[in-house]
Design a protein around this motif. Sequence first.
Motif, mmCIF file in Angstrom:
data_model
loop_
_atom_site.group_PDB
_atom_site.id
_atom_site.type_symbol
_atom_site.label_atom_id
_atom_site.label_comp_id
_atom_site.label_asym_id
_atom_site.label_seq_id
_atom_site.Cartn_x
_atom_site.Cartn_y
_atom_site.Cartn_z
ATOM 1 N N GLU A 304 0.824 -1.205 0.000
ATOM 2 C CA GLU A 304 0.000 0.000 0.000
ATOM 3 C C GLU A 304 0.862 1.262 0.000
ATOM 4 O OE1 GLU A 304 -2.522 -0.319 3.356
ATOM 5 O OE2 GLU A 304 -3.693 -2.013 2.570
ATOM 6 N N PHE A 305 1.951 1.253 0.746
ATOM 7 C CA PHE A 305 2.821 2.431 0.830
ATOM 8 C C PHE A 305 3.634 2.618 -0.444
ATOM 9 C CE2 PHE A 305 6.246 5.133 2.382
ATOM 10 C CZ PHE A 305 5.575 5.987 3.235
ATOM 11 N N GLY A 306 3.836 1.510 -1.186
ATOM 12 C CA GLY A 306 4.621 1.595 -2.415
ATOM 13 C C GLY A 306 6.109 1.713 -2.149
ATOM 14 N N ILE A 307 6.650 0.767 -1.389
ATOM 15 C CA ILE A 307 8.053 0.847 -0.975
ATOM 16 C C ILE A 307 8.993 0.886 -2.175
ATOM 17 C CG2 ILE A 307 9.901 -0.398 0.198
ATOM 18 C CD1 ILE A 307 8.017 0.969 2.104
ATOM 19 N N GLU A 308 8.766 0.016 -3.152
ATOM 20 C CA GLU A 308 9.670 -0.041 -4.299
ATOM 21 C C GLU A 308 9.663 1.281 -5.065
ATOM 22 O OE1 GLU A 308 11.725 -2.448 -4.641
ATOM 23 O OE2 GLU A 308 10.831 -3.519 -2.942
ATOM 24 N N ALA A 309 8.516 1.919 -5.146
ATOM 25 C CA ALA A 309 8.449 3.215 -5.819
ATOM 26 C C ALA A 309 9.127 4.306 -4.995
ATOM 27 C CB ALA A 309 6.993 3.587 -6.092
ATOM 28 N N VAL A 310 8.995 4.225 -3.672
ATOM 29 C CA VAL A 310 9.626 5.223 -2.803
ATOM 30 C C VAL A 310 11.143 5.159 -2.920
ATOM 31 C CG1 VAL A 310 9.977 5.866 -0.385
ATOM 32 C CG2 VAL A 310 7.703 5.338 -1.201
ATOM 33 N N LEU A 311 11.687 3.956 -3.083
ATOM 34 C CA LEU A 311 13.138 3.816 -3.195
ATOM 35 C C LEU A 311 13.689 4.542 -4.418
ATOM 36 C CD1 LEU A 311 13.610 0.055 -2.201
ATOM 37 C CD2 LEU A 311 14.365 2.059 -0.920
ATOM 38 N N VAL A 367 11.117 6.911 5.484
ATOM 39 C CA VAL A 367 10.996 5.502 5.084
ATOM 40 C C VAL A 367 12.041 5.168 4.019
ATOM 41 C CG1 VAL A 367 9.490 3.830 3.952
ATOM 42 C CG2 VAL A 367 8.567 5.339 5.715
ATOM 43 N N GLN A 368 12.236 6.049 3.052
ATOM 44 C CA GLN A 368 13.241 5.805 2.018
ATOM 45 C C GLN A 368 14.635 5.703 2.628
ATOM 46 O OE1 GLN A 368 14.923 8.985 -0.549
ATOM 47 N NE2 GLN A 368 13.793 7.977 -2.216
#
Length: 595
Positions: A304-311, A367-368
């Motif tokens: 939901e947070f989109g970790i891969e996109a945030v990175l 988070v990133q």
Amino acid sequence: MAEEKTTKYAAEEVVVVADDPEPENPPVLSEKELPPASEPESLLEKPAASEEAPPPVEEPEKPKVEEVKKEKIVKSYSFKEESNVVEELPESQKKALDELKVLIQEALNKHEFTKPPPPPHKVEEKPSVVEKVKEEEEKLKVEEDKEVPPPVSEETPKPECEPEEAPVPPVEEKEEEKKETAPPAVVIVEEVVEKLTEVDEDGAKTVEAIKETIVEVSAPAAEPEATPKPAVEGEASAAEAKEEGAAVVPALPPPPPEEVFIWGIPLLGHEKSDVLLLKFLRARDFKVKDAFTMIKNTVHWRKEFGIEAVLEEELGSELEKVVLMHGSDKKGHPVCYNIFGEFRDKELYHNTFSDEEKRKKFIRYLVQFLEKSIRKLDFSPTGVSTIVLVHNLKNSPALLKWEIRSTTNQALQLLQDNYPEVAAKQVFIHVPWWYLAYNKMISPFLTQRTKSKFVFAGPARSAEALFKYIAPEQVPVQCGGLSREGEHDFTTADAATEVVIKPASKHTIEFPSSEGSHLVWELRVVGWDVSYGAEFVPSEEGGYTVIVQKSRKIAAVDETVIFESFKVGEPGKVVLTIDNQSSKKKKLLYRSKVN
């Protein structure tokens, strides 16, 4: 497994803010001091003298044991990391790890961590004709039991009208005629309705006729466990319809188990997977189901947070001075510094907390930063897979402001819920008085294991608390250490010396030097408020002393690192003098090098 403690605590002298202070030895009444619950009844109804009263059963003092355990948790001051080598774990923890792996494998096979794949196309199933007839037959039997007299025995002669009312031949002819114009399901249902109307004359015979009709119609497809198939055109049998259906809709093989990663590590099948799973187990006291639920929630949150996109997101460089990774502690853990004093800059504060969108961006930046830092850790069983967090609250804006308070609470909650056992220690330095009240408010929302990693130190004890875990040469200048950005003469590999200067006393440092050498040194006094001077004294008698730095008073507000150098023309020594005329002891840090 529940009785065995999984968290190890070592009693260390650190400043910890407890939740609710309780007396060390709370009074606990024994069973003898407390009146038994059955005492009023015993006073009213006493047993006779001849009857022996059964001895009272003493229940184990479970509340007392739980109270002792709770008291031990409250008294625990510091957290100590456990081993990640599976062979070194207690048997109960090994068993919990194996059980968690089984649950995860089942979830991976069923695609429970992500959205399950769409089911294969299926023909809409309709109720079978045989099932309809059976339902009507059951209803008919119930009515017979209530209204119709018991059936005639074998010895009783059958009525003469039986051959005339036998409905079997007409049913077969009607079915054959109807098959060419309408589906068999409609014809048979109508036939059953017609037969039901004749129950009043002879219910038993009608039942027999219906049974014969069922046998003739459903005999080719009499498979109780087979899935009902749609009607086929023509006079094809059920077996042929099944073969045709298999050819049209082939049976799809089950999908392969899904692959789920956290911090770039798969949940199963990798040498680092056990270390990852142990973090979730320890965060839930080795309760397997709770740890499994936490893993599922973390995977869903990451999607939901989109970790891969945030990175891959570009979030700017404004916050690089607020959150930074620098050096390591004495046990090799990377250290992350949060320097809240940078928010004194009004422009930076406005760009970070002025509206909801900017606060969300700040959370994404944290988070990133955390994700990138964690992926650099070593998750091997003997590696370092945790970090140390240092929160410098010197000159920080009051966290009682709602915008910064809500953002900080959200960050702490994300860290606790989705990054278990990532922090080995959290050190709070230059803690103001108001932060203790703030910590009191958020403390109920934190687990005891999380709070056991907290270390708090006020302005006067910050250096002592920080240098207990991190060497001074590893600590950035803005946090009281010697490490400066862009420094070339000294690195974190050059160890510093720590000296305590007593109140109202002088301390001298001597650096021997040879002819033609180039001596460099740097020093710092935590809190300064002392006088400092440096001079060169030649070894040869009668030589002239050279003043390198005239003695001067350095105030606390001028706290910084002094860096100086001196090119030696003859053998001698450089002498540094620190004069502490205050009533407080001072911490001196220094190191030198000859180029």
